[in-house]
Write a protein that holds these residues in place. Structure first.
Motif, PDB file in Angstrom:
ATOM      1  N   ARG A   1      -4.360  12.759  -0.112  1.00 26.54           N
ATOM      2  CA  ARG A   1      -6.080  11.952  -0.716  1.00 26.54           C
ATOM      3  C   ARG A   1      -5.557  10.586  -1.030  1.00 26.54           C
ATOM      4  O   ARG A   1      -6.775  10.355  -0.577  1.00 26.54           O
ATOM      5  CB  ARG A   1      -6.006  12.602  -1.316  1.00 26.54           C
ATOM      6  CG  ARG A   1      -6.925  14.121  -0.989  1.00 26.54           C
ATOM      7  CD  ARG A   1      -7.358  14.792  -1.492  1.00 26.54           C
ATOM      8  NE  ARG A   1      -8.350  16.293  -0.975  1.00 26.54           N
ATOM      9  CZ  ARG A   1      -8.420  17.496  -1.701  1.00 26.54           C
ATOM     10  NH1 ARG A   1      -7.932  17.353  -3.129  1.00 26.54           N
ATOM     11  NH2 ARG A   1      -8.894  18.815  -1.135  1.00 26.54           N
ATOM     12  N   TYR A   2      -3.981  10.339  -1.760  1.00 31.41           N
ATOM     13  CA  TYR A   2      -4.149   9.638  -2.385  1.00 31.41           C
ATOM     14  C   TYR A   2      -3.856   8.403  -1.147  1.00 31.41           C
ATOM     15  O   TYR A   2      -3.754   7.146  -0.944  1.00 31.41           O
ATOM     16  CB  TYR A   2      -2.829   9.000  -3.224  1.00 31.41           C
ATOM     17  CG  TYR A   2      -2.834   9.952  -3.936  1.00 31.41           C
ATOM     18  CD1 TYR A   2      -3.855   9.820  -5.499  1.00 31.41           C
ATOM     19  CD2 TYR A   2      -2.194  10.173  -5.276  1.00 31.41           C
ATOM     20  CE1 TYR A   2      -4.612  10.961  -6.526  1.00 31.41           C
ATOM     21  CE2 TYR A   2      -1.834  10.726  -6.333  1.00 31.41           C
ATOM     22  CZ  TYR A   2      -3.376  10.798  -7.318  1.00 31.41           C
ATOM     23  OH  TYR A   2      -3.745  11.860  -7.987  1.00 31.41           O
ATOM     24  N   ARG A   3      -2.473   8.166   0.126  1.00 32.00           N
ATOM     25  CA  ARG A   3      -2.870   7.973   0.940  1.00 32.00           C
ATOM     26  C   ARG A   3      -3.835   7.440   1.836  1.00 32.00           C
ATOM     27  O   ARG A   3      -4.276   6.380   2.464  1.00 32.00           O
ATOM     28  CB  ARG A   3      -1.766   8.311   2.029  1.00 32.00           C
ATOM     29  CG  ARG A   3      -0.278   9.049   1.281  1.00 32.00           C
ATOM     30  CD  ARG A   3       0.560   9.324   2.928  1.00 32.00           C
ATOM     31  NE  ARG A   3       0.858   8.517   3.482  1.00 32.00           N
ATOM     32  CZ  ARG A   3       1.486   8.747   4.525  1.00 32.00           C
ATOM     33  NH1 ARG A   3       2.444  10.567   4.209  1.00 32.00           N
ATOM     34  NH2 ARG A   3       1.910   7.944   5.503  1.00 32.00           N
TER      35      ARG A   3
ATOM     36  N   GLY B   1      -7.050   7.104   1.264  1.00 28.77           N
ATOM     37  CA  GLY B   1      -7.891   6.757   0.511  1.00 28.77           C
ATOM     38  C   GLY B   1      -9.280   7.471  -1.217  1.00 28.77           C
ATOM     39  O   GLY B   1     -10.559   7.087  -0.690  1.00 28.77           O
ATOM     40  N   LYS B   2      -9.162   8.781  -0.354  1.00 28.59           N
ATOM     41  CA  LYS B   2      -9.594   9.631  -0.477  1.00 28.59           C
ATOM     42  C   LYS B   2      -9.706  10.272  -1.760  1.00 28.59           C
ATOM     43  O   LYS B   2     -11.083  10.140  -2.168  1.00 28.59           O
ATOM     44  CB  LYS B   2      -9.459  10.641   0.651  1.00 28.59           C
ATOM     45  CG  LYS B   2      -9.598  11.056   1.922  1.00 28.59           C
ATOM     46  CD  LYS B   2     -10.534  11.625   2.351  1.00 28.59           C
ATOM     47  CE  LYS B   2     -10.554  10.647   4.328  1.00 28.59           C
ATOM     48  NZ  LYS B   2     -12.084  10.900   5.213  1.00 28.59           N
ATOM     49  N   ARG B   3      -8.579   9.199  -2.504  1.00 23.71           N
ATOM     50  CA  ARG B   3      -8.697   9.633  -3.648  1.00 23.71           C
ATOM     51  C   ARG B   3      -7.854   8.572  -4.756  1.00 23.71           C
ATOM     52  O   ARG B   3      -6.700   8.288  -4.097  1.00 23.71           O
ATOM     53  CB  ARG B   3      -7.640  11.366  -4.461  1.00 23.71           C
ATOM     54  CG  ARG B   3      -7.892  11.271  -5.782  1.00 23.71           C
ATOM     55  CD  ARG B   3      -6.900  12.721  -5.712  1.00 23.71           C
ATOM     56  NE  ARG B   3      -7.194  13.119  -7.246  1.00 23.71           N
ATOM     57  CZ  ARG B   3      -6.466  14.551  -7.658  1.00 23.71           C
ATOM     58  NH1 ARG B   3      -6.162  14.914  -6.596  1.00 23.71           N
ATOM     59  NH2 ARG B   3      -6.739  14.463  -9.342  1.00 23.71           N
ATOM     60  N   GLU B   4      -8.565   7.950  -5.932  1.00 16.32           N
ATOM     61  CA  GLU B   4      -7.566   7.273  -6.224  1.00 16.32           C
ATOM     62  C   GLU B   4      -6.686   7.807  -7.801  1.00 16.32           C
ATOM     63  O   GLU B   4      -7.581   8.928  -8.565  1.00 16.32           O
ATOM     64  CB  GLU B   4      -8.806   6.461  -6.238  1.00 16.32           C
ATOM     65  CG  GLU B   4      -7.857   4.917  -7.584  1.00 16.32           C
ATOM     66  CD  GLU B   4      -9.116   3.896  -7.749  1.00 16.32           C
ATOM     67  OE1 GLU B   4      -8.955   3.093  -8.686  1.00 16.32           O
ATOM     68  OE2 GLU B   4      -9.777   3.451  -6.942  1.00 16.32           O
TER      69      GLU B   4
ATOM     70  N   ASP C   1       0.212   4.295   1.946  1.00 15.69           N
ATOM     71  CA  ASP C   1       1.150   5.221   2.521  1.00 15.69           C
ATOM     72  C   ASP C   1       1.591   3.858   3.651  1.00 15.69           C
ATOM     73  O   ASP C   1       2.186   4.593   4.440  1.00 15.69           O
ATOM     74  CB  ASP C   1      -0.660   4.930   3.402  1.00 15.69           C
ATOM     75  CG  ASP C   1      -0.353   5.124   4.780  1.00 15.69           C
ATOM     76  OD1 ASP C   1      -0.302   6.776   5.076  1.00 15.69           O
ATOM     77  OD2 ASP C   1      -0.759   4.442   5.928  1.00 15.69           O
TER      78      ASP C   1
ATOM     79  N   ASP D   1      -1.543  -2.763  -6.705  1.00 22.19           N
ATOM     80  CA  ASP D   1      -1.898  -2.640  -5.455  1.00 22.19           C
ATOM     81  C   ASP D   1      -3.342  -1.818  -4.939  1.00 22.19           C
ATOM     82  O   ASP D   1      -3.715  -1.186  -3.388  1.00 22.19           O
ATOM     83  CB  ASP D   1      -1.040  -1.857  -4.625  1.00 22.19           C
ATOM     84  CG  ASP D   1       0.386  -2.642  -4.431  1.00 22.19           C
ATOM     85  OD1 ASP D   1       0.188  -4.378  -4.081  1.00 22.19           O
ATOM     86  OD2 ASP D   1       1.630  -2.636  -5.100  1.00 22.19           O
ATOM     87  N   TRP D   2      -3.866  -0.369  -5.838  1.00 22.69           N
ATOM     88  CA  TRP D   2      -4.718   1.024  -5.614  1.00 22.69           C
ATOM     89  C   TRP D   2      -5.632  -0.748  -6.069  1.00 22.69           C
ATOM     90  O   TRP D   2      -6.718   0.051  -5.332  1.00 22.69           O
ATOM     91  CB  TRP D   2      -4.336   1.373  -6.765  1.00 22.69           C
ATOM     92  CG  TRP D   2      -2.984   1.676  -6.554  1.00 22.69           C
ATOM     93  CD1 TRP D   2      -2.268   1.973  -6.741  1.00 22.69           C
ATOM     94  CD2 TRP D   2      -2.965   3.198  -5.721  1.00 22.69           C
ATOM     95  NE1 TRP D   2      -0.748   3.239  -6.758  1.00 22.69           N
ATOM     96  CE2 TRP D   2      -1.908   3.489  -5.719  1.00 22.69           C
ATOM     97  CE3 TRP D   2      -3.791   3.676  -4.529  1.00 22.69           C
ATOM     98  CZ2 TRP D   2      -1.608   4.960  -4.575  1.00 22.69           C
ATOM     99  CZ3 TRP D   2      -3.546   4.823  -3.561  1.00 22.69           C
ATOM    100  CH2 TRP D   2      -2.302   5.605  -3.859  1.00 22.69           C
TER     101      TRP D   2
ATOM    102  N   ARG E   1       1.144  -1.772  -0.081  1.00 27.86           N
ATOM    103  CA  ARG E   1      -0.192  -0.051  -0.256  1.00 27.86           C
ATOM    104  C   ARG E   1       1.083   0.916   0.271  1.00 27.86           C
ATOM    105  O   ARG E   1       1.863   0.952   0.443  1.00 27.86           O
ATOM    106  CB  ARG E   1      -1.099   0.031   1.248  1.00 27.86           C
ATOM    107  CG  ARG E   1      -2.169  -1.252   1.261  1.00 27.86           C
ATOM    108  CD  ARG E   1      -2.803  -0.979   2.620  1.00 27.86           C
ATOM    109  NE  ARG E   1      -3.199   0.821   2.775  1.00 27.86           N
ATOM    110  CZ  ARG E   1      -3.337   0.730   3.535  1.00 27.86           C
ATOM    111  NH1 ARG E   1      -2.796  -0.100   4.680  1.00 27.86           N
ATOM    112  NH2 ARG E   1      -2.807   2.241   4.265  1.00 27.86           N
TER     113      ARG E   1
END
Length: 82
Positions: A30-32, A34-37, A4, A58-59, A2
């Motif tokens: 936000r990426y870390r 999961g607020k934004r992909e 993060d 992983d995403w 992940r």
């Protein structure tokens, strides 16, 4: 792995990674979380900057992950494929 987890393991900061990627620290945050992909281009940048530790798989949560060895389908069949 992940994103993060990679950031924590390496001690990288959101602003620091963002600067390398050409993004704001807020985008990285936000990426870390999961607020934004990330889109495909962003995933490619993350893959490159993490030395391949964070993969597109992983995403999305499919396929072999970077921390797991890929499964050899033939190995489970005694090496014989028909």
């Amino acid at each position: 792995m992940r994103f993060d987890d990679w950031m924590i393991r390496t001690g990288e900061t959101n602003p620091g990674f963002g600067e390398k990627a050409g993004w704001s620290g807020e985008t990285v945050r936000r990426y870390r979380l999961g607020k934004r992909e990330p889109d495909a281009a962003a995933m490619a940048i993350i893959f490159e900057l993490t030395g391949g530790d964070v993969t597109p798989n992983d995403w999305v949560g499919v396929g072999p992950r970077s921390e797991v060895e890929p499964i050899d389908a033939a190995a489970g069949m005694g090496g014989a494929m028909s």
